[in-house]
Design an enzyme around this catalytic site. Structure first.
Site, mmCIF file in Angstrom:
data_model
loop_
_atom_site.group_PDB
_atom_site.id
_atom_site.type_symbol
_atom_site.label_atom_id
_atom_site.label_comp_id
_atom_site.label_asym_id
_atom_site.label_seq_id
_atom_site.Cartn_x
_atom_site.Cartn_y
_atom_site.Cartn_z
ATOM 1 N N TYR A 165 0.790 -1.233 0.000
ATOM 2 C CA TYR A 165 0.000 0.000 0.000
ATOM 3 C C TYR A 165 0.825 1.288 0.000
ATOM 4 C CZ TYR A 165 -3.672 -3.336 1.164
ATOM 5 O OH TYR A 165 -4.548 -4.392 1.129
ATOM 6 N N HIS A 223 -8.835 1.627 -5.706
ATOM 7 C CA HIS A 223 -8.014 0.714 -4.900
ATOM 8 C C HIS A 223 -6.556 1.091 -5.072
ATOM 9 C CE1 HIS A 223 -11.446 -1.769 -4.094
ATOM 10 N NE2 HIS A 223 -11.765 -1.661 -5.378
HETATM 11 O O1 CA2 Z 1 -5.934 -1.814 -2.616
HETATM 12 C C1 CA2 Z 1 -6.839 -1.303 -1.943
HETATM 13 O O2 CA2 Z 1 -6.979 -0.083 -1.824
HETATM 14 C C2 CA2 Z 1 -7.799 -2.197 -1.159
HETATM 15 O O3 CA2 Z 1 -9.096 -1.629 -1.253
HETATM 16 C C3 CA2 Z 1 -7.318 -2.186 0.280
HETATM 17 C C4 CA2 Z 1 -8.095 -3.161 1.183
HETATM 18 C C5 CA2 Z 1 -8.168 -4.550 0.572
HETATM 19 O O4 CA2 Z 1 -8.988 -5.395 1.365
HETATM 20 C C6 CA2 Z 1 -8.711 -4.515 -0.848
HETATM 21 O O5 CA2 Z 1 -8.703 -5.822 -1.361
HETATM 22 C C7 CA2 Z 1 -7.861 -3.606 -1.725
HETATM 23 C C8 CA2 Z 1 -7.408 -3.281 2.543
HETATM 24 C C9 CA2 Z 1 -7.201 -2.026 3.267
HETATM 25 C C10 CA2 Z 1 -6.299 -2.296 4.412
HETATM 26 O O6 CA2 Z 1 -5.278 -1.355 4.396
HETATM 27 C C11 CA2 Z 1 -4.187 -1.570 5.146
HETATM 28 C C12 CA2 Z 1 -3.185 -0.639 5.012
HETATM 29 C C13 CA2 Z 1 -2.036 -0.787 5.741
HETATM 30 C C14 CA2 Z 1 -1.883 -1.869 6.611
HETATM 31 C C15 CA2 Z 1 -2.892 -2.790 6.730
HETATM 32 C C16 CA2 Z 1 -4.056 -2.633 6.003
#
Ligand code: CA2
Length: 145
Positions: free
Chosen positions: A24, A102
């Protein structure tokens, strides 16, 4: 009158920049919301930012957007992308055009991330562009939605 945009970030996006930077990136949610404000201002729009880890709170915020005269929504629904009929129903219910964003490329990841309950009804979908996806979506929303 400035176009009114709502940016919604769903569950766990408050953790941005704190874990999994290889997926991310290093930017925090505060960085994303600053980028959103800057992008909207540059395009002559106004933007309100909202993040919640609760499905019902996200649905309530979408309903409130209708009465507030929000004209476009940019949403990263987080994991609810792949599970939530209720979030889809809320977006259909208010009939506000929205762009799904996303940070990661969900199609390069686990099979369970390949399906989105929202994409079919979204005006557009951006994924895999990191936080630049938010900039592109907000710019488009400000100018074209
Ligand atoms: O890629 C994306 O933006 C997602 O929407 C992010 C979601 C995931 O479940 C989707 O499949 C794709 C997860 C968000 C969690 O974000 C975190 C960021 C840093 C550490 C842990 C989780």
């Amino acid at each position: 009158m400035a176009k009114k945009i709502l940016l919604i970030n769903g569950p766990n996006l408050n953790l941005l920049g704190m874990r999994e930077p290889e997926i991310y990136g290093a930017a925090t949610l505060t960085d994303v919301e600053s980028l959103a404000q800057e992008t909207a201002q540059h395009a002559g729009a106004s933007i309100t930012c909202f993040q919640s880890n609760h499905e019902g709170a996200l649905i309530d915020r979408i309903h409130a957007a209708k009465t507030e005269g929000i004209e476009a929504i940019v949403i990263n629904p987080g994991g609810l992308t792949h599970t939530s009929v209720a979030l889809r129903d809320a977006l259909v219910g208010v009939a506000i055009p929205f762009i799904e964003v996303h940070i990661s490329n969900i199609h390069q990841r686990e099979a369970f991330r390949h399906h989105s309950f929202l994409s079919e009804i979204a005006r557009g979908v951006l994924c895999g562009l990191g936080i630049e996806g938010y900039r592109a979506a907000i710019d488009f929303a400000a100018k074209k939605l």
